[in-house]
Scaffold this motif. Structure first.
Motif, PDB file in Angstrom:
ATOM      1  N   ALA A 192     -38.344  47.622  33.446  1.00 24.91           N
ATOM      2  CA  ALA A 192     -38.195  47.635  31.997  1.00 24.91           C
ATOM      3  C   ALA A 192     -37.030  46.764  31.535  1.00 24.91           C
ATOM      4  O   ALA A 192     -37.121  46.090  30.498  1.00 24.91           O
ATOM      5  CB  ALA A 192     -38.005  49.067  31.509  1.00 24.91           C
ATOM      6  N   TRP A 193     -35.954  46.755  32.302  1.00 23.62           N
ATOM      7  CA  TRP A 193     -34.754  46.020  31.904  1.00 23.62           C
ATOM      8  C   TRP A 193     -34.773  44.563  32.378  1.00 23.62           C
ATOM      9  O   TRP A 193     -33.821  43.830  32.117  1.00 23.62           O
ATOM     10  CB  TRP A 193     -33.511  46.711  32.446  1.00 23.62           C
ATOM     11  CG  TRP A 193     -33.122  47.960  31.707  1.00 23.62           C
ATOM     12  CD1 TRP A 193     -33.898  48.721  30.897  1.00 23.62           C
ATOM     13  CD2 TRP A 193     -31.838  48.592  31.745  1.00 23.62           C
ATOM     14  NE1 TRP A 193     -33.194  49.799  30.421  1.00 23.62           N
ATOM     15  CE2 TRP A 193     -31.924  49.745  30.924  1.00 23.62           C
ATOM     16  CE3 TRP A 193     -30.638  48.330  32.404  1.00 23.62           C
ATOM     17  CZ2 TRP A 193     -30.839  50.606  30.729  1.00 23.62           C
ATOM     18  CZ3 TRP A 193     -29.563  49.188  32.210  1.00 23.62           C
ATOM     19  CH2 TRP A 193     -29.664  50.314  31.381  1.00 23.62           C
ATOM     20  N   SER A 194     -35.820  44.149  33.071  1.00 22.60           N
ATOM     21  CA  SER A 194     -35.922  42.762  33.571  1.00 22.60           C
ATOM     22  C   SER A 194     -34.674  42.380  34.367  1.00 22.60           C
ATOM     23  O   SER A 194     -34.099  41.302  34.199  1.00 22.60           O
ATOM     24  CB  SER A 194     -36.117  41.780  32.406  1.00 22.60           C
ATOM     25  OG  SER A 194     -37.232  42.128  31.626  1.00 22.60           O
ATOM     26  N   THR A 195     -34.263  43.251  35.287  1.00 23.94           N
ATOM     27  CA  THR A 195     -32.971  43.051  35.954  1.00 23.94           C
ATOM     28  C   THR A 195     -33.002  41.973  37.040  1.00 23.94           C
ATOM     29  O   THR A 195     -31.939  41.644  37.591  1.00 23.94           O
ATOM     30  CB  THR A 195     -32.480  44.373  36.582  1.00 23.94           C
ATOM     31  OG1 THR A 195     -33.481  44.861  37.492  1.00 23.94           O
ATOM     32  CG2 THR A 195     -32.200  45.414  35.516  1.00 23.94           C
ATOM     33  N   ASN A 196     -34.189  41.419  37.350  1.00 24.77           N
ATOM     34  CA  ASN A 196     -34.183  40.270  38.261  1.00 24.77           C
ATOM     35  C   ASN A 196     -33.489  39.070  37.630  1.00 24.77           C
ATOM     36  O   ASN A 196     -33.056  38.150  38.333  1.00 24.77           O
ATOM     37  CB  ASN A 196     -35.612  39.893  38.660  1.00 24.77           C
ATOM     38  CG  ASN A 196     -36.206  40.892  39.648  1.00 24.77           C
ATOM     39  OD1 ASN A 196     -35.476  41.673  40.257  1.00 24.77           O
ATOM     40  ND2 ASN A 196     -37.515  40.883  39.801  1.00 24.77           N
ATOM     41  N   PHE A 197     -33.383  39.090  36.301  1.00 25.91           N
ATOM     42  CA  PHE A 197     -32.650  38.029  35.608  1.00 25.91           C
ATOM     43  C   PHE A 197     -31.156  38.256  35.791  1.00 25.91           C
ATOM     44  O   PHE A 197     -30.659  39.370  35.651  1.00 25.91           O
ATOM     45  CB  PHE A 197     -33.019  38.046  34.123  1.00 25.91           C
ATOM     46  CG  PHE A 197     -32.407  36.939  33.323  1.00 25.91           C
ATOM     47  CD1 PHE A 197     -32.935  35.661  33.360  1.00 25.91           C
ATOM     48  CD2 PHE A 197     -31.280  37.168  32.547  1.00 25.91           C
ATOM     49  CE1 PHE A 197     -32.367  34.630  32.633  1.00 25.91           C
ATOM     50  CE2 PHE A 197     -30.703  36.157  31.813  1.00 25.91           C
ATOM     51  CZ  PHE A 197     -31.242  34.877  31.857  1.00 25.91           C
ATOM     52  N   TRP A 198     -30.419  37.196  36.099  1.00 18.80           N
ATOM     53  CA  TRP A 198     -28.954  37.224  36.237  1.00 18.80           C
ATOM     54  C   TRP A 198     -28.482  38.226  37.311  1.00 18.80           C
ATOM     55  O   TRP A 198     -27.392  38.791  37.200  1.00 18.80           O
ATOM     56  CB  TRP A 198     -28.281  37.552  34.903  1.00 18.80           C
ATOM     57  CG  TRP A 198     -28.126  36.345  34.005  1.00 18.80           C
ATOM     58  CD1 TRP A 198     -28.479  35.068  34.265  1.00 18.80           C
ATOM     59  CD2 TRP A 198     -27.564  36.350  32.681  1.00 18.80           C
ATOM     60  NE1 TRP A 198     -28.186  34.255  33.199  1.00 18.80           N
ATOM     61  CE2 TRP A 198     -27.618  35.019  32.203  1.00 18.80           C
ATOM     62  CE3 TRP A 198     -27.025  37.341  31.852  1.00 18.80           C
ATOM     63  CZ2 TRP A 198     -27.151  34.644  30.945  1.00 18.80           C
ATOM     64  CZ3 TRP A 198     -26.575  36.970  30.601  1.00 18.80           C
ATOM     65  CH2 TRP A 198     -26.628  35.639  30.145  1.00 18.80           C
ATOM     66  N   SER A 199     -29.314  38.477  38.316  1.00 15.63           N
ATOM     67  CA  SER A 199     -28.886  39.313  39.443  1.00 15.63           C
ATOM     68  C   SER A 199     -28.373  40.684  38.985  1.00 15.63           C
ATOM     69  O   SER A 199     -27.347  41.180  39.449  1.00 15.63           O
ATOM     70  CB  SER A 199     -27.788  38.597  40.242  1.00 15.63           C
ATOM     71  OG  SER A 199     -27.489  39.297  41.433  1.00 15.63           O
ATOM     72  N   GLN A 200     -29.127  41.301  38.091  1.00 20.99           N
ATOM     73  CA  GLN A 200     -28.692  42.593  37.543  1.00 20.99           C
ATOM     74  C   GLN A 200     -29.400  43.789  38.184  1.00 20.99           C
ATOM     75  O   GLN A 200     -29.241  44.916  37.718  1.00 20.99           O
ATOM     76  CB  GLN A 200     -28.939  42.611  36.026  1.00 20.99           C
ATOM     77  CG  GLN A 200     -28.052  41.659  35.247  1.00 20.99           C
ATOM     78  CD  GLN A 200     -28.378  41.641  33.766  1.00 20.99           C
ATOM     79  OE1 GLN A 200     -29.408  42.166  33.333  1.00 20.99           O
ATOM     80  NE2 GLN A 200     -27.508  41.024  32.973  1.00 20.99           N
ATOM     81  N   ARG A 201     -30.144  43.560  39.257  1.00 20.15           N
ATOM     82  CA  ARG A 201     -30.934  44.636  39.851  1.00 20.15           C
ATOM     83  C   ARG A 201     -30.041  45.797  40.302  1.00 20.15           C
ATOM     84  O   ARG A 201     -29.012  45.608  40.935  1.00 20.15           O
ATOM     85  CB  ARG A 201     -31.730  44.115  41.040  1.00 20.15           C
ATOM     86  CG  ARG A 201     -32.571  45.188  41.718  1.00 20.15           C
ATOM     87  CD  ARG A 201     -33.208  44.703  43.012  1.00 20.15           C
ATOM     88  NE  ARG A 201     -33.844  45.791  43.718  1.00 20.15           N
ATOM     89  CZ  ARG A 201     -33.205  46.654  44.511  1.00 20.15           C
ATOM     90  NH1 ARG A 201     -31.906  46.526  44.691  1.00 20.15           N
ATOM     91  NH2 ARG A 201     -33.857  47.621  45.121  1.00 20.15           N
ATOM     92  N   TYR A 202     -30.473  47.022  39.956  1.00 21.39           N
ATOM     93  CA  TYR A 202     -29.749  48.235  40.344  1.00 21.39           C
ATOM     94  C   TYR A 202     -30.438  48.884  41.535  1.00 21.39           C
ATOM     95  O   TYR A 202     -31.667  48.907  41.633  1.00 21.39           O
ATOM     96  CB  TYR A 202     -29.709  49.230  39.177  1.00 21.39           C
ATOM     97  CG  TYR A 202     -28.941  48.726  37.978  1.00 21.39           C
ATOM     98  CD1 TYR A 202     -27.554  48.786  37.938  1.00 21.39           C
ATOM     99  CD2 TYR A 202     -29.612  48.177  36.883  1.00 21.39           C
ATOM    100  CE1 TYR A 202     -26.850  48.316  36.835  1.00 21.39           C
ATOM    101  CE2 TYR A 202     -28.920  47.712  35.781  1.00 21.39           C
ATOM    102  CZ  TYR A 202     -27.546  47.780  35.763  1.00 21.39           C
ATOM    103  OH  TYR A 202     -26.857  47.313  34.679  1.00 21.39           O
ATOM    104  N   ASP A 203     -29.624  49.432  42.427  1.00 19.96           N
ATOM    105  CA  ASP A 203     -30.157  50.158  43.583  1.00 19.96           C
ATOM    106  C   ASP A 203     -30.113  51.661  43.371  1.00 19.96           C
ATOM    107  O   ASP A 203     -30.791  52.406  44.070  1.00 19.96           O
ATOM    108  CB  ASP A 203     -29.359  49.792  44.838  1.00 19.96           C
ATOM    109  CG  ASP A 203     -30.027  50.292  46.109  1.00 19.96           C
ATOM    110  OD1 ASP A 203     -31.223  49.992  46.309  1.00 19.96           O
ATOM    111  OD2 ASP A 203     -29.358  51.007  46.887  1.00 19.96           O
ATOM    112  N   ASP A 204     -29.304  52.107  42.398  1.00 18.40           N
ATOM    113  CA  ASP A 204     -29.122  53.534  42.161  1.00 18.40           C
ATOM    114  C   ASP A 204     -28.700  53.733  40.713  1.00 18.40           C
ATOM    115  O   ASP A 204     -27.999  52.889  40.143  1.00 18.40           O
ATOM    116  CB  ASP A 204     -28.044  54.096  43.101  1.00 18.40           C
ATOM    117  CG  ASP A 204     -28.020  55.614  43.106  1.00 18.40           C
ATOM    118  OD1 ASP A 204     -27.488  56.190  42.127  1.00 18.40           O
ATOM    119  OD2 ASP A 204     -28.505  56.223  44.067  1.00 18.40           O
ATOM    120  N   PHE A 205     -29.119  54.838  40.101  1.00 16.94           N
ATOM    121  CA  PHE A 205     -28.694  55.119  38.730  1.00 16.94           C
ATOM    122  C   PHE A 205     -27.179  55.200  38.606  1.00 16.94           C
ATOM    123  O   PHE A 205     -26.622  54.951  37.533  1.00 16.94           O
ATOM    124  CB  PHE A 205     -29.327  56.431  38.235  1.00 16.94           C
ATOM    125  CG  PHE A 205     -30.745  56.279  37.753  1.00 16.94           C
ATOM    126  CD1 PHE A 205     -31.020  55.723  36.518  1.00 16.94           C
ATOM    127  CD2 PHE A 205     -31.804  56.693  38.548  1.00 16.94           C
ATOM    128  CE1 PHE A 205     -32.329  55.580  36.072  1.00 16.94           C
ATOM    129  CE2 PHE A 205     -33.115  56.557  38.106  1.00 16.94           C
ATOM    130  CZ  PHE A 205     -33.384  56.001  36.866  1.00 16.94           C
TER     131      PHE A 205
END
Length: 662
Positions: A192-205
């Motif tokens: 939903a947050w498109s976190t693949n952009f700018w290396s924003q991927r989260y591994d945990d809340f």
């Protein structure tokens, strides 16, 4: 939405449109209180809101309560026949709470702590604040449940007025809990947050934070979800207090008042939690079109609960104190704007405040009893208005019936005004651009969520509905297919609920109903405009332009200058049994009036009253027609009828008002 029986009983108790204001007796010695009640009766006051900022006095130290002074005040009001809207006192905690529990203090995005010394210095997610607030409300509810003055519970006060969002660690933890409930797992949040952009991927809340101050643009969906969370966090406070007073006094209605039209809270969600909606209105006397924004705001609040009458909980008798230039209301203007609220569905006209403060931050904010006392223009006007409202009590409870709806979705508002957009746009400006011509044409209008049943309307206007869910698009399409008329303005239908672009050409979910495709936006420079031809006349477009490729739509207006010269600016498309219009720029006021006149006439929409002088508003509420002269000079209306407020309706003085039984 059905009006609760408790609100019907409240109206019967008051017997007319409720009249009064915020009463803050704690600012004055006891000998003034008797005079207050005497003057209230002289002014026709029937209800006051009391106790909004009383927490520090009723609980001077943690767990030590002193309600003696408040008992005396409520007894005086009851003895004077004045109903009390009793506030739960939680709007501003006492200084000792921040001193003993600094973790309750809110923080800005940059980490700045907001300290006691003003008001609303609390983090809405703080369990410590909630514990103390709940204890206070429990004490209040049990103490005054049977008091004869109690007529209405006033929960909190102007939620989110000063602290719209809190970014502290407590809020961060609550935000993560909210996100877990929304998304279920971290993978769905990443999508939903498109976190693949700018290396924003989260591994945990645990890695997720509020959108605190960052090196550059924060993730837009993170910002959008934080708006949603922040509205819900404040709503949890209202629900907490509501549960207490509802349990103790189930027969007493409750409300909370909201600040002038703002994007802070999703009021569609909030409105179902109260028995009656309440609004604080502060039009600027220096703004010649302030009454138009006021009308829009009143229509928003009337529409929140399906047309149920609402309460004007605050307004100023004259000047406020918080603008750079605080203009006084001209003679008659307070009366005019008060009756405008009633004409738009208000069942209460209340002021901030009863007696003008001698000290503190709002001492130069006008009041019903000014610094000069009752021998003043302001008090004379206040008392006269009280007599007028009491004389036409039968209009209380009546409703408006409109053929036009203007769409407003807080989710889209939040998303529209985030950073990193093609151009900076204002949702309120967009609303006014569509609402103003209707107002000037005396066409009544509701303001509704786009997911609601639209079948009762002939015409629906959609200004800059940037965020569009698939089910919302289907609802709009069904409305047109079934014979409705729809007008959509630029930059609508661009993203889904996660602020992810609808692919396939803008505005993808609405392409079939509008019969067009938009390959590219061409926003205009801040002070730039373009020539536009609409219905054979020349006009100007500002703010925006865009390339429009018809896919079945016919062209009703074209750009006449700039890079898009010769291309469509306004289109019309038959869809099913109805018609969908699309506007690709912000037309000047005269041209927008012409477009909406044409669209409304084609939809079979008629004004409340035609051929009135410019600046004279006609609006209908139930069996009552109101004529309001917003001009600073007298006018002839041509309406040959008795004015229920005195005299005839065919002639109005400057800022004059007439009420006519239809």
């Amino acid at each position: 939405m059905t009006e609760p029986e408790s609100v019907t009983r409240l109206r019967a108790r008051i017997g007319a449109v409720a009249y009064g204001g915020d009463y803050n007796p704690e600012q004055w010695p006891r000998e003034v209180w008797q005079e207050d009640v005497r003057l209230m009766r002289e002014a026709g006051v029937s209800m006051v809101t009391v106790g909004i900022f009383g927490w520090a006095l009723v609980e001077p130290r943690p767990g030590e309560f002193d309600f003696g002074w408040f008992d005396e005040v409520l007894d005086l009001l009851a003895g004077g026949g004045i109903a009390a809207s009793v506030a739960t006192m939680t709007a501003s905690p006492p200084p000792w709470l921040g001193r003993l529990h600094p973790e309750t203090l809110p923080q800005r995005a940059d980490g700045t702590v907001l300290w006691p010394g003003g008001r609303q210095a609390f983090c809405p997610s703080s369990p410590v604040f909630r514990e103390h607030a709940a204890r206070l409300v429990e004490k209040l509810a049990n103490r005054y449940a049977e008091h004869p003055a109690l007529a209405l519970w006033h929960i909190g006060n102007e939620y989110g007025c000063h602290v719209r969002q809190c970014y502290c660690d407590t809020s961060a933890a609550a935000f993560r809990t909210w996100l877990r409930e929304r998304y279920g797992d971290i993978a769905e949040l990443n999508r939903a947050w498109s976190t693949n952009f700018w290396s924003q991927r989260y591994d945990d809340f645990a890695e997720v934070l509020p959108p605190r101050t960052a090196p550059t643009f924060a993730n837009p969906t993170q910002q959008l979800d934080f708006h949603r969370f922040s509205s819900d966090a404040l709503l949890e406070l209202l629900r907490m207090e509501k549960e207490i007073v509802r349990r103790v006094t189930p027969e007493v209605p409750l409300t909370t008042n909201h600040v002038p039209l703002a994007k802070t809270l999703d009021l569609h969600r909030w409105s179902s939690e109260v028995d009656v909606a309440s609004y604080d209105s502060y039009p600027d006397p220096h703004d010649p079109r302030a009454h138009v924004l006021a009308g829009l705001s009143y229509d928003v609040f009337r529409s929140l609960r399906g047309g149920q009458p609402w309460l004007l909980m605050e307004q100023a008798p004259s000047a406020v104190n918080w603008r750079p230039r605080n203009g006084a209301k001209q003679p008659g203007q307070m009366r005019l704007w008060s009756w405008q609220a009633v004409a738009h569905g208000a069942d209460a006209v209340l002021f901030f405040q009863w007696r003008q403060s001698a000290g503190g931050a709002e001492k130069f904010h006008s009041a019903m009893v000014p610094h000069g006392g009752p021998e003043t223009r302001t008090f004379r006007e206040v008392a006269e208005l009280g007599r007028e409202l009491a004389a036409v009590g039968e209009l209380a409870g009546s409703r408006s019936d409109n053929d036009v709806a203007l769409v407003l979705d807080w989710d889209s508002w939040w998303a529209l005004e985030l950073d990193a957009r093609p151009s900076r746009l204002s949702q309120v400006d967009a609303l006014l651009a569509h609402y103003g011509p209707l107002f000037d044409a005396n066409i009544g209008c509701d303001v509704v969520h786009p997911d609601r049943d639209l079948s009762s309307y002939r015409l629906v206007l959609v200004p800059n509905l940037y965020l569009l869910r698939d089910k919302t698009a289907a609802n709009l399409a069904d409305f047109v297919r079934s014979g409705g008329n729809l007008l959509v303005s630029f930059f609508s239908g661009i993203v889904d609920e996660d602020d992810r672009v609808h692919l396939g050409g803008y505005p993808a979910p609405l392409r079939s109903v509008l019969g067009l495709r938009i390959p590219e936006f061409w926003p205009l420079a801040e002070d730039d405009d373009v020539a536009v031809e609409v219905f054979g006349r020349r006009a100007r477009g500002a703010v925006w332009s865009e390339q429009i490729e018809p896919e079945g739509a016919t062209v009703a207006g074209t750009f006449e200058s700039g890079p898009l010269a010769g291309g469509p600016a306004l289109t019309r498309h038959a869809h099913g049994e109805g018609t969908a219009w699309y506007l690709g720029t912000r037309l000047d006021a005269e041209a927008m009036r012409e477009v909406l006149d044409r669209v409304a006439a084609e939809a079979g929409v008629r004004p409340v009253l035609a051929d009135l002088p410019a600046g004279v508003q006609a609006t209908r509420r139930g069996d009552f027609l109101f004529l309001l002269n917003h001009n600073p000079f007298p006018v002839r209306t041509g309406v040959d009828a008795e004015d229920l407020l005195g005299g005839r309706a065919d002639s109005l003085p400057a800022h004059g008002v007439a009420a006519v039984r239809v």
